[in-house]
Structure formats: C-alpha cells, structure tokens
Design a protein around this motif. Structure first.
Motif, PDB file in Angstrom:
ATOM      1  N   UNK A  33       0.823  -1.207   0.000  1.00 42.91           N
ATOM      2  CA  UNK A  33       0.000   0.000   0.000  1.00 42.91           C
ATOM      3  C   UNK A  33       0.858   1.259   0.000  1.00 42.91           C
ATOM      4  N   UNK A  34       2.004   1.210   0.685  1.00 43.01           N
ATOM      5  CA  UNK A  34       2.907   2.372   0.697  1.00 43.01           C
ATOM      6  C   UNK A  34       3.585   2.530  -0.658  1.00 43.01           C
ATOM      7  N   UNK A  35       3.827   1.403  -1.342  1.00 40.90           N
ATOM      8  CA  UNK A  35       4.441   1.459  -2.660  1.00 40.90           C
ATOM      9  C   UNK A  35       5.936   1.275  -2.657  1.00 40.90           C
ATOM     10  N   UNK A  36       6.501   0.870  -1.502  1.00 42.65           N
ATOM     11  CA  UNK A  36       7.933   0.607  -1.428  1.00 42.65           C
ATOM     12  C   UNK A  36       8.187  -0.325  -0.244  1.00 42.65           C
ATOM     13  N   UNK A  37       9.348  -0.960  -0.255  1.00 43.64           N
ATOM     14  CA  UNK A  37       9.694  -1.893   0.812  1.00 43.64           C
ATOM     15  C   UNK A  37      10.172  -1.096   2.022  1.00 43.64           C
ATOM     16  N   UNK A  38       9.264  -0.750   2.902  1.00 43.66           N
ATOM     17  CA  UNK A  38       9.600   0.089   4.037  1.00 43.66           C
ATOM     18  C   UNK A  38       9.650  -0.699   5.339  1.00 43.66           C
TER      19      UNK A  38
END
Length: 471
Positions: A33-38
């Motif tokens: 959902x954030x759009x990156x591997x966080x």
C-alpha cells in the motif's frame, strides 16, 4: 516526563491501521500500500515489534498507514504484552482498522478472539483475507464470514492480487476530505528571485548506537509517550521507525534504529536486514545522535559507528545516556573525551550531551544541541574571508616540498555545505601531503567555528604549460 515541547497531531491525515495475529502478512500488505519496501518482511512470526507509519496514496486519498505488531495474548509486563499494548494504542486512534487473517490457515482461535476484541473497540473495520491466491484461496476466504466483521475481501499481498479492490474499499470508507487551503501567489523581485520564503522540510534526525544503549527510551522521552517497545532485553528494535515531532523551531523527522553490532557477530538474516535499514536511515539523515551507555564508556564499535557517520558526511551529536547511574562523572567524562579526541580527530569538537532517558533528566538539552550542529553542518564561509585566512595560514606554515619542489597553492573556495566542502586550487595541489591537509582542516574548524562536523577538502591542481609535456 521532562519538560519537552508537545507533539502536535501532524498533518491530520485519516489513519488506517493494519492489525491481526502474527504472520498473516501485515507488513507485506503495508509495503504494497505504501508502494515501497519500508517494513521488514521475513518468514518468521513476530518480525514487527514497533508500529511503523508511512503516508500512502490510496485511490487519490492521502492516508496515514500504520503497520502493527501481531496481536497475541500475553502478560502486560512481557515483551509480547508490550507489543500488544502498542498495537492497541494504534487501533484506538484509527479511522479504519484493516483486520488481516491468513486464508490458507483458516480461522484460528486467535483470529476469533481478536476479532471479538476489535468489534468492542467501536472503530470501523475492513476484514481482509490475505494469502488467498487462486480459486482455492478465494473459497477459503469465505470462512471469515464467521468472524462477524462483514464481508471478507480476498487478497494476496505477496502477489498483488485484489489490491485494487482493497484500495477502493479503503478510499470509500475514509472521512470526507477537507477542501485544500488556498495557495498564496508567489511574488518575485526584479532579479527573478522569489521574495517569500517557503518553509523548509523537517530536520532529519537519526538515533543510532549499539544494542541496549537506550535509543528507543530516548525517542519515547522526546515524544512524551510510549511509542517504542522498550525493556531490559537487548535488540528489541528491529526496524527503523520514523516519527514526527515539533520543537519551538519547527518539525523534526526522527528515526529510531536497530542497534548496530560488530559485523562479525551479525549472522541472522533478519539482523542483517535490520542493520541495512539502520545504515540506510543514517545515510538519509542530516544529524545523527550516537547514543552511548555512559556506564560502559566508549567501545570500539561506538567508534566504528562514529567513523561511518563521518564517512557519510553527516553531523554527529554524542549522547551519553544513563548518566544518572555514573558514579564518578568527572572521570567518566574526561575518559570519554580523551578517547574521542584520540580516535576521532576528523570530528574534533563533536558536541556531547549527558542525560538519563529513563528519568528524563537533562533530555531537554539534546534538541537545542542538535539544532546547533545542524546549523554548523549547513554553514557557508564567504570567499573573501576564506582566502584572507588561507593567506595567513600559508604565511604561518609554507607548503612543503614534494620531490624537491615547493607546491604553489593559490586560493580556496567553498563548493557546498552539508557538510562544509572546500576546494583548494594550486600547481600540483593534488600532491599535498596528509599532514598539511589536516593543518588546513583544523584551521578551518577553529577559525570559522565548525566544531564536530565533517569537513571535506578537495584538491585541484592547475596545469603548468611550461612543465614537461606542456604546450
């Protein structure tokens, strides 16, 4: 708590909390959902301990997304009890709770128990059956009707299936969006420069150190709330967690990181990912607070971390935590100062703050020192003043002979700040010995008040047309 500035609500984005028992794929969904591997993801239950926050755009709506630790039944004074309390705190402030289950595992007693608990919280809930790849997964997801949380939405966060429908559901359940504030017109001067100053972004501050130095306790004390999981167990923090706080000078983006051990002792794959996340947070920071356990003094690993900070060009503040437990404070402070002065000559004058994060004593002194270090890191020296100083340094100590010939150094200029970077021009300047470079760097630090910050000195030789090989 110490008398620190309160933390405002922030940008008032609607809050979406992902909750559920351990190992159902909450962090994988968060990353999608954030759009990156966080958030860290591994095939190990309970990887997430502290709740992780990030801004996400869901069908055009900006939301504050929170990944939480797995909900488990445990005594309040245990690690899992503290993790659950953190998750419960996140749910209490949610505009929407995305309750996640594992469709492949079916409905477990833990799912039933925590679904009943979620219903009692009175928050809007969206039921998500994760790991529902293919037809069998979608059929298994229908079992989740029994939880009494409405129609389950079958998705696969790992494979990206069903995410479009999920984002639509989240956007539809958000509170009405406030109208945008009117944008003031930009005024320009005669030279085309903007006359009004745009507010700068938040100061980026990372807290680093060895395990169990008190980094998370310090962050909690600065925030005035139990935001991070703390306890006597070393290595509690696994991922880098970013939060926003404000002092009287503006916003600070604060990152708490996992403890850094010697590379030879980092064997576990999860710890390697934690270490990578810490180093990445350090590289993205502007100021780094290196937290030391004052009762243990300066270890070689502390010096290695400080050298990494200097190598990345970040300014550093040395934080001596657990100062209340130090018996002979004068001797301890002198021993630490001597070790730093001897081992970190390239960061001479590094600011030092001593406090107790546990009791809050003197913690209020940290942020003003951080602000001052940030100013030094951003400092620019006028070219005229720089070269008047440079001529004086040349008169005081002439450049050395190299291969029987004296170097002719002509002038200096500051190329950039963040950190302060200077270029020295002269005939064969690139051959300038290390000791003379240190002489100039130390002089720059003293003359222009640049304590503790890394200073870069770049050498640019000028070509002599009459030398051998010249035109």
């Amino acid at each position: 708590m110490a008398n620190l500035p309160s933390v405002p609500a922030g940008d008032d984005l609607p809050i979406v909390v992902i909750a559920g028992r351990p190992n159902v794929g909450k962090s994988t969904l968060f990353n999608r959902l954030v759009g990156r591997r966080q958030a860290l993801v591994a095939d190990t239950p309970g990887v997430t301990r502290d709740r992780k926050e990030a801004e996400a755009v869901v069908r055009g709506r900006r939301v504050r997304l929170i990944d939480t630790a797995g909900l488990e039944e445990a005594a309040p004074d245990t690690l899992y009890g503290r993790m659950r309390a953190s998750s419960e705190s996140a749910v209490a402030q949610a505009d929407l709770v995305v309750f996640c289950i594992d469709a492949r595992a079916g409905i477990t007693p833990a799912d039933t128990h925590f679904a009943a608990w979620i219903r009692r919280q009175g928050r809007p809930v969206l039921l998500v059956a994760n790991k529902a790849e293919g037809r069998q997964g979608a059929a298994a997801a229908m079992e989740a009707f029994a939880l009494g949380l409405g129609t389950p939405l079958a998705i696969s966060a790992e494979h990206g299936e069903g995410l479009s429908e999920l984002m639509g559901e989240i956007a539809d359940r958000m509170p009405p969006e406030a109208p945008p504030e009117p944008v003031e017109p930009v005024e320009y001067g005669e030279d085309g420069e903007e006359l009004d100053e745009r507010p700068p972004g938040p100061l980026r501050l990372a807290i680093v150190g060895r395990p169990n130095a008190g980094k998370s306790t310090l962050l909690n004390r600065l925030l005035g709330e139990e935001r991070m999981i703390t306890g006597p167990e070393p290595g509690l923090t696994r991922d880098s967690v970013t939060v926003l706080l404000h002092d009287e000078h503006g916003p600070i983006q604060l990152v708490d990181t996992a403890g850094l051990r010697r590379r030879a002792r980092v064997e576990d794959g999860l710890e390697k990912m934690s270490t990578s996340a810490t180093i990445e947070a350090l590289k993205m920071a502007e100021v780094v607070v290196l937290v030391l356990d004052a009762t243990l003094g300066v270890h070689e690993q502390d010096l290695q971390i400080a050298r990494l900070i200097e190598r990345e060009g970040r300014c550093c503040v040395l934080a001596l935590n657990k100062w209340d437990a130090v018996e002979d404070r004068i001797a301890t402070r002198q021993a630490i100062s001597d070790r730093i002065e001897t081992s970190l000559a390239q960061m001479r004058g590094i600011p030092v703050v001593s406090f107790s994060a546990l009791t809050g004593a003197n913690v209020q002194k940290l942020l003003p020192v951080v602000r001052r270090a940030h100013e030094v890191w951003n400092k620019r020296v006028p070219t005229g003043a720089l070269n008047r100083w440079f001529e004086m340094m040349l008169e005081r100590h002439s450049p050395p002979l190299v291969s029987g010939r004296r170097l002719k150094l002509r002038y200096m200029t500051q190329a950039k700040a963040r950190p302060p970077t200077f270029i020295l021009f002269g005939t064969r300047a690139e051959l300038l010995p290390e000791d003379y470079q240190r002489y100039l760097v130390n002089g720059l630090r003293e003359e222009f008040d640049l304590p503790g910050t890394p200073i870069r000195l770049l050498l640019r030789g000028t070509r002599n047309p009459y030398a051998e090989g010249g035109a």
